[in-house]
Design an enzyme around this catalytic site. Structure first.
Site, PDB file in Angstrom:
ATOM      1  CG  HIS A 122      -1.956  -1.058   1.243  1.00  0.00           C
ATOM      2  ND1 HIS A 122      -2.820  -1.284   0.190  1.00  0.00           N
ATOM      3  CD2 HIS A 122      -2.259  -1.997   2.182  1.00  0.00           C
ATOM      4  CE1 HIS A 122      -3.605  -2.318   0.491  1.00  0.00           C
ATOM      5  NE2 HIS A 122      -3.279  -2.772   1.681  1.00  0.00           N
ATOM      6  CG  ASP A 159      -3.205  -8.282   0.847  1.00  0.00           C
ATOM      7  OD1 ASP A 159      -2.467  -8.600   1.782  1.00  0.00           O
ATOM      8  OD2 ASP A 159      -4.204  -7.538   0.980  1.00  0.00           O
ATOM      9  CG  HIS A 161      -6.795  -5.035   2.010  1.00  0.00           C
ATOM     10  ND1 HIS A 161      -6.274  -5.959   2.891  1.00  0.00           N
ATOM     11  CD2 HIS A 161      -7.919  -4.538   2.574  1.00  0.00           C
ATOM     12  CE1 HIS A 161      -7.057  -6.012   3.967  1.00  0.00           C
ATOM     13  NE2 HIS A 161      -8.063  -5.173   3.799  1.00  0.00           N
ATOM     14  CG  ASP A 243      -5.330  -9.798   3.566  1.00  0.00           C
ATOM     15  OD1 ASP A 243      -5.075 -10.330   2.469  1.00  0.00           O
ATOM     16  OD2 ASP A 243      -5.008  -8.625   3.843  1.00  0.00           O
TER      17      ASP A 243
HETATM   18 ZN   LIG Z   1      -4.435  -7.008   2.882  1.00  0.00          ZN
END
Ligand SMILES: [Zn+2]
Length: 307
Positions: A122, A159, A161, A243
């Site tokens: 990120h 992931d 996200h 996740d």
């Molecule tokens: Zn994540």
């Protein structure tokens, strides 16, 4: 040939507030889960500043150092904290990713898993966010391209996200294909299919909340692997966040351990065909400690078995 496992105890010294999901115990659980595996174990070196500067401006490095607390904790945004050990951990995280590239390209290992924190996918060029300080995978990708002169690399980010930082850092890099699958809607809110990179080098695959591993397998079989195969990279990076697991507290995808085994196995097969089995997998998220440990171990076992 061996699978390298790259980590450092300094990554346990990056502390977050009590109750924060990105906690020291994540790495402790992974380390315990792989204790008995036959791995080429390497201590992550510190990244050089020049490596960081390949994707972040000096002002970003200055911001991180300026916010480093001598005691207690500082906060870079609502989610992203720094303790006295964070700066060193962040340099180990990026350095571990770089070391993995060196180890795989030199032929000391066929593939590598980098068990580090803080995570990286990120972190944008000038904005640390989402628990991330430096863009570890993008830094390692640039190292593979610029130092080792590999013609092309691919990043596959599974992931849950969106890998918005990696996308940002490699947006204008025609030698890198960035593929990211993620739950949508979900934080950080980016990752629409229309986001395709300056050179059609970014592929975003939003997945609906509550969808399962069957949908993921279909999407990867139909969209991801053909795209990566035709790009024909010389090394494949994995941004390995666990996740998307059904038990994860931060998201609503319903993947099981077997789904992470499948994706790892398919990527290793693809790497065998296009890039001498070179895979560098770097830890991102995963916040249910037991699921994280089980998924990481299963993922690494497939890396070990890969031909
Ligand atoms: Zn994540």
């Amino acid at each position: 040939m061996a699978t390298a496992f790259i980590t450092h105890s300094d990554c346990l010294k990056h502390e977050t507030p009590s109750g924060h999901p990105e906690q020291v115990a994540r790495l402790e659980h992974i380390l315990r889960a792989v204790e008995d595996l036959d791995l080429l174990r390497i201590e992550a070196p510190l990244a050089e500043k020049e490596n960081i500067l390949a994707v972040h401006p000096q002002s970003h490095i200055d911001l991180i150092h300026a916010n480093s607390p001598e005691t207690g904790m500082s906060q870079l945004d609502g989610d992203t904290h720094m303790s006295p050990g964070t700066v060193t951990a962040a340099y180990r995280a990026a350095g571990g990713a770089i070391c993995a590239v060196d180890t795989v390209i030199s032929g000391k290992a066929k593939n590598a898993f980098v068990a580090v924190r803080p995570p990286g996918h990120h972190a944008k060029a000038q904005i640390p966010m989402g628990f991330c300080i430096f863009g570890n995978v993008a830094i390692a990708a640039k190292h593979a391209l610029d130092f080792h002169k590999l013609p092309k690399v691919a990043v596959i980010d599974f992931d849950v996200h969106h890998g918005n930082g990696t996308q940002d850092l490699l947006w204008n890099e025609p030698r890198a294909l960035t593929v990211t699958s993620h739950q949508m809607p979900l934080w950080p809110g980016t990752g629409y299919a229309e986001e395709q990179g300056e050179f059609d080098n970014v592929l975003n695959l939003p997945l609906a909340p509550n969808s399962d591993g069957a949908l993921m397998r279909k999407v990867y079989t139909e969209r991801v692997f053909p795209k990566v195969r035709s790009f024909n990279p010389d090394l494949i990076f994995l941004s390995a966040g666990f996740d998307a697991h059904v038990d994860d507290p931060l998201a609503e995808l319903n993947w099981e351990v077997d789904d992470f085994v499948w994706i790892t196995s398919e990527v290793c097969n693809l790497a065998r065909d296009c890039c001498s089995s070179r895979v560098v997998s770097i830890l991102e998220g995963g916040y249910n400690l037991d699921a994280l440990a089980a998924c990481s171990r299963a993922h690494i076992e497939i890396l070990i078995e890969a031909k």
